[in-house]
Motif scaffolding. Structure first.
Motif, PDB file in Angstrom:
ATOM      1  N   GLY A 122       0.806  -1.215   0.000  1.00 33.18           N
ATOM      2  CA  GLY A 122       0.000   0.000   0.000  1.00 33.18           C
ATOM      3  C   GLY A 122       0.837   1.262   0.000  1.00 33.18           C
ATOM      4  O   GLY A 122       0.290   2.357   0.190  1.00 33.18           O
ATOM      5  N   ASP A 123       2.149   1.144  -0.229  1.00 36.73           N
ATOM      6  CA  ASP A 123       3.038   2.305  -0.133  1.00 36.73           C
ATOM      7  C   ASP A 123       2.628   3.439  -1.070  1.00 36.73           C
ATOM      8  O   ASP A 123       2.439   4.593  -0.636  1.00 36.73           O
ATOM      9  CB  ASP A 123       4.480   1.892  -0.446  1.00 36.73           C
ATOM     10  N   TYR A 124       2.498   3.119  -2.355  1.00 36.43           N
ATOM     11  CA  TYR A 124       2.204   4.180  -3.312  1.00 36.43           C
ATOM     12  C   TYR A 124       0.771   4.676  -3.185  1.00 36.43           C
ATOM     13  O   TYR A 124       0.520   5.887  -3.252  1.00 36.43           O
ATOM     14  CB  TYR A 124       2.462   3.708  -4.745  1.00 36.43           C
ATOM     15  N   THR A 125      -0.187   3.783  -3.014  1.00 37.86           N
ATOM     16  CA  THR A 125      -1.586   4.213  -2.953  1.00 37.86           C
ATOM     17  C   THR A 125      -1.830   5.113  -1.733  1.00 37.86           C
ATOM     18  O   THR A 125      -2.565   6.103  -1.833  1.00 37.86           O
ATOM     19  CB  THR A 125      -2.527   3.005  -2.904  1.00 37.86           C
ATOM     20  N   TYR A 126      -1.215   4.797  -0.589  1.00 39.67           N
ATOM     21  CA  TYR A 126      -1.349   5.663   0.591  1.00 39.67           C
ATOM     22  C   TYR A 126      -0.748   7.034   0.316  1.00 39.67           C
ATOM     23  O   TYR A 126      -1.351   8.079   0.618  1.00 39.67           O
ATOM     24  CB  TYR A 126      -0.652   5.024   1.797  1.00 39.67           C
ATOM     25  N   SER A 127       0.457   7.062  -0.253  1.00 39.78           N
ATOM     26  CA  SER A 127       1.125   8.339  -0.526  1.00 39.78           C
ATOM     27  C   SER A 127       0.370   9.145  -1.564  1.00 39.78           C
ATOM     28  O   SER A 127       0.246  10.368  -1.467  1.00 39.78           O
ATOM     29  CB  SER A 127       2.561   8.085  -0.999  1.00 39.78           C
ATOM     30  N   ALA A 128      -0.164   8.466  -2.589  1.00 35.62           N
ATOM     31  CA  ALA A 128      -0.911   9.164  -3.631  1.00 35.62           C
ATOM     32  C   ALA A 128      -2.189   9.775  -3.081  1.00 35.62           C
ATOM     33  O   ALA A 128      -2.602  10.867  -3.486  1.00 35.62           O
ATOM     34  CB  ALA A 128      -1.235   8.202  -4.771  1.00 35.62           C
ATOM     35  N   LYS A 129      -2.833   9.082  -2.133  1.00 41.42           N
ATOM     36  CA  LYS A 129      -4.093   9.582  -1.582  1.00 41.42           C
ATOM     37  C   LYS A 129      -3.885  10.707  -0.581  1.00 41.42           C
ATOM     38  O   LYS A 129      -4.557  11.750  -0.637  1.00 41.42           O
ATOM     39  CB  LYS A 129      -4.856   8.438  -0.909  1.00 41.42           C
ATOM     40  N   PHE A 130      -2.932  10.509   0.353  1.00 40.73           N
ATOM     41  CA  PHE A 130      -2.797  11.449   1.467  1.00 40.73           C
ATOM     42  C   PHE A 130      -1.634  12.428   1.313  1.00 40.73           C
ATOM     43  O   PHE A 130      -1.533  13.393   2.071  1.00 40.73           O
ATOM     44  CB  PHE A 130      -2.630  10.681   2.782  1.00 40.73           C
ATOM     45  N   GLY A 131      -0.745  12.173   0.352  1.00 40.12           N
ATOM     46  CA  GLY A 131       0.407  13.057   0.205  1.00 40.12           C
ATOM     47  C   GLY A 131       1.486  12.791   1.225  1.00 40.12           C
ATOM     48  O   GLY A 131       2.523  13.465   1.218  1.00 40.12           O
ATOM     49  N   THR A 132       1.266  11.831   2.081  1.00 37.92           N
ATOM     50  CA  THR A 132       2.240  11.463   3.106  1.00 37.92           C
ATOM     51  C   THR A 132       1.846  10.102   3.643  1.00 37.92           C
ATOM     52  O   THR A 132       0.758   9.609   3.352  1.00 37.92           O
ATOM     53  CB  THR A 132       2.251  12.493   4.255  1.00 37.92           C
ATOM     54  N   ARG A 133       2.738   9.494   4.421  1.00 38.92           N
ATOM     55  CA  ARG A 133       2.398   8.245   5.076  1.00 38.92           C
ATOM     56  C   ARG A 133       3.458   7.923   6.129  1.00 38.92           C
ATOM     57  O   ARG A 133       4.583   8.429   6.060  1.00 38.92           O
ATOM     58  CB  ARG A 133       2.291   7.083   4.079  1.00 38.92           C
ATOM     59  N   ASN A 134       3.111   7.109   7.081  1.00 40.14           N
ATOM     60  CA  ASN A 134       4.078   6.564   8.023  1.00 40.14           C
ATOM     61  C   ASN A 134       4.689   5.338   7.358  1.00 40.14           C
ATOM     62  O   ASN A 134       4.050   4.302   7.248  1.00 40.14           O
ATOM     63  CB  ASN A 134       3.382   6.196   9.342  1.00 40.14           C
ATOM     64  N   TRP A 135       5.933   5.458   6.886  1.00 37.23           N
ATOM     65  CA  TRP A 135       6.508   4.400   6.057  1.00 37.23           C
ATOM     66  C   TRP A 135       7.149   3.269   6.864  1.00 37.23           C
ATOM     67  O   TRP A 135       7.437   2.206   6.320  1.00 37.23           O
ATOM     68  CB  TRP A 135       7.541   4.986   5.081  1.00 37.23           C
ATOM     69  N   GLY A 136       7.388   3.455   8.139  1.00 34.53           N
ATOM     70  CA  GLY A 136       8.021   2.419   8.939  1.00 34.53           C
ATOM     71  C   GLY A 136       7.149   1.183   9.063  1.00 34.53           C
ATOM     72  O   GLY A 136       6.058   1.244   9.640  1.00 34.53           O
ATOM     73  N   GLY A 137       7.594   0.064   8.498  1.00 38.56           N
ATOM     74  CA  GLY A 137       6.841  -1.175   8.606  1.00 38.56           C
ATOM     75  C   GLY A 137       5.513  -1.177   7.883  1.00 38.56           C
ATOM     76  O   GLY A 137       4.684  -2.056   8.125  1.00 38.56           O
ATOM     77  N   GLY A 138       5.291  -0.210   7.032  1.00 39.77           N
ATOM     78  CA  GLY A 138       4.005  -0.130   6.339  1.00 39.77           C
ATOM     79  C   GLY A 138       3.004   0.762   7.043  1.00 39.77           C
ATOM     80  O   GLY A 138       1.916   1.027   6.526  1.00 39.77           O
ATOM     81  N   GLY A 139       3.353   1.229   8.257  1.00 39.04           N
ATOM     82  CA  GLY A 139       2.481   2.164   8.957  1.00 39.04           C
ATOM     83  C   GLY A 139       1.102   1.604   9.234  1.00 39.04           C
ATOM     84  O   GLY A 139       0.939   0.516   9.770  1.00 39.04           O
ATOM     85  N   ARG A 140       0.096   2.346   8.833  1.00 39.15           N
ATOM     86  CA  ARG A 140      -1.287   1.976   9.105  1.00 39.15           C
ATOM     87  C   ARG A 140      -1.760   0.821   8.237  1.00 39.15           C
ATOM     88  O   ARG A 140      -2.722   0.123   8.589  1.00 39.15           O
ATOM     89  CB  ARG A 140      -2.175   3.211   8.887  1.00 39.15           C
ATOM     90  N   SER A 141      -1.097   0.585   7.108  1.00 43.57           N
ATOM     91  CA  SER A 141      -1.535  -0.487   6.214  1.00 43.57           C
ATOM     92  C   SER A 141      -1.034  -1.855   6.657  1.00 43.57           C
ATOM     93  O   SER A 141      -1.410  -2.868   6.083  1.00 43.57           O
ATOM     94  CB  SER A 141      -1.054  -0.214   4.781  1.00 43.57           C
ATOM     95  N   SER A 142      -0.190  -1.891   7.668  1.00 48.29           N
ATOM     96  CA  SER A 142       0.379  -3.160   8.125  1.00 48.29           C
ATOM     97  C   SER A 142      -0.663  -4.040   8.804  1.00 48.29           C
ATOM     98  O   SER A 142      -1.567  -3.554   9.494  1.00 48.29           O
ATOM     99  CB  SER A 142       1.517  -2.884   9.116  1.00 48.29           C
TER     100      SER A 142
END
Length: 395
Positions: A107-127
């Motif tokens: 979900g790395d790109y889809t999260y970043s594309a939607k929110f403009g940011t993301r918690n990337w450590g371990g996948g963040g919220r998508s983990s």
């Protein structure tokens, strides 16, 4: 970000990221008077936690739960129950190469594309680590049902990994054998085959998909509603919310497409048999002959066991070399996802499936008035200052 709440009356609202400080869940709508055993909640979390065996991620999380609110003297008060699980073994450095270069099929790109940011450590919220919150909430729902007047029992097991499929097992066999092996397959011989398969894929730096069979017994008839509040619709939402889920089925599932209507349709009889009774009362209630519908007709429970299957694709975090594109530099490059990941998801997803079943069934029972949403003892009226659930006068 919306979409962090599940349920209508029995609601769970979650927070936390995979490598954040903590995970947490607030459970609203739990009736007062439930004796909440924190050790029983911890037991369910221990079933889901990482590092259980050689075929799970080696991340060393104790997943110790701390109940922060909603109880008094060990009993629920009817107010929101807050639970927190600290993250103790996060190692975010391994994820820095993927801040602007998304891991394949994550979900790395889809999260970043939607929110403009993301918690990337371990996948963040998508983990999938977020499901620790769901298991905690499910453990609460399980205790509510166990202390109610309803004998609801739920169990699941891994019935397929890759091309290895277990034979059909009984509900009693699931209760007896599922927790006896690290694969959580209720057929011991198949479990050993599955374990060997996972070791092979681990050695190759690869992963496999699989499925879980679930069954809920003692679910009363009449839960659910047509259309958008159908029992299977809400249960499907719960199961599809689990990361990497690709299919949810109940009853005959996809096999129903090849079964003629006359064979799939179930005749009706009476609870006491299909002989002609002397009175209507002697006949009992109508019941279906067979249960190919999986305990559900018209989106409403029939009183028969609710059963089905949930399928997952292979985990996407694998050490095999893959290709990505860095949206900041504009270059394509080969990458390896280095870290601690499961070679297959179903073995640790069994307690997650059970938890969401408990949550869904309890929510429908509260909505249908089968359990008093306010007080487990079902006592109506004003607050009674002399009443305490553990008082001998109320036993």
């Amino acid at each position: 970000m919306n979409g962090n709440r599940f349920g209508r009356l029995f609601q769970l609202t979650t927070f936390g990221e995979s490598h954040g400080e903590a995970m947490g869940v607030t459970v609203s709508g739990c009736p007062a008077g439930v004796e909440l055993d924190e050790e029983a909640v911890q037991y369910e979390l221990d079933r889901r936690k990482p590092g259980q065996s050689q075929i799970t991620t080696s991340r060393g999380e104790p997943d110790e739960v701390s109940i922060k609110s909603g109880t008094q003297d060990g009993y629920t008060t009817g107010t929101p129950i807050g639970m927190v699980i600290q993250n103790k073994d996060a190692r975010s450095g391994k994820y820095e190469p993927f801040v602007t270069a998304p891991r394949p099929s994550h979900g790395d790109y889809t999260y970043s594309a939607k929110f403009g940011t993301r918690n990337w450590g371990g996948g963040g919220r998508s983990s999938a680590r977020e499901t620790v919150n769901w298991v905690a909430a499910g453990a609460v729902a399980k205790q509510v049902l166990e202390q109610s007047d309803h004998d609801v029992r739920i169990k699941a097991h891994v019935n397929r990994l890759h091309d290895i499929e277990a034979p059909d097992v009984t509900f009693e066999e699931m209760l007896e054998h599922t927790e006896e092996n690290e694969v959580r397959c209720a057929d011991p011989e198949t479990a050993e085959e599955m374990r060997e398969l996972l070791e092979e894929f681990q050695a190759q730096g690869d992963s496999v998909g699989g499925s879980i069979y679930f069954e809920a017994r003692g679910v009363p008839r009449g839960l659910g509603a047509p259309r958008f509040d159908a029992f299977p619709a809400r249960l499907g939402q719960a199961m599809f919310s689990i990361p990497a889920t690709t299919a949810f089925e109940f009853g005959l599932g996809a096999d129903a497409a090849s079964v003629p209507g006359h064979d799939r349709n179930e005749d009706w009889t009476f609870e006491d048999g299909d002989t002609r009774p002397d009175t209507v009362a002697e006949a009992g209630d109508p019941v279906p002959v067979g249960n190919d519908h999986g305990g559900l007709q018209g989106g409403i429970t029939t009183g028969e066991p609710v059963f089905g299957e949930v399928t997952w694709h292979a985990p996407t975090s694998i050490p095999k070399e893959q290709r990505t594109a860095d949206w900041e530099t504009g270059e394509q490059k080969d990458v390896q996802v280095v870290g601690r990941h499961d070679p297959s998801l179903p073995p640790r997803a069994v307690p997650v499936v059970e938890a969401m079943l408990y949550v869904t069934v309890l929510d429908f029972m509260l909505l249908g008035g089968r359990i008093n949403p306010d007080r487990l003892d079902d006592r109506p009226g004003a607050y009674d200052t002399d009443y305490h659930p553990s008082s001998p006068r109320n036993e």
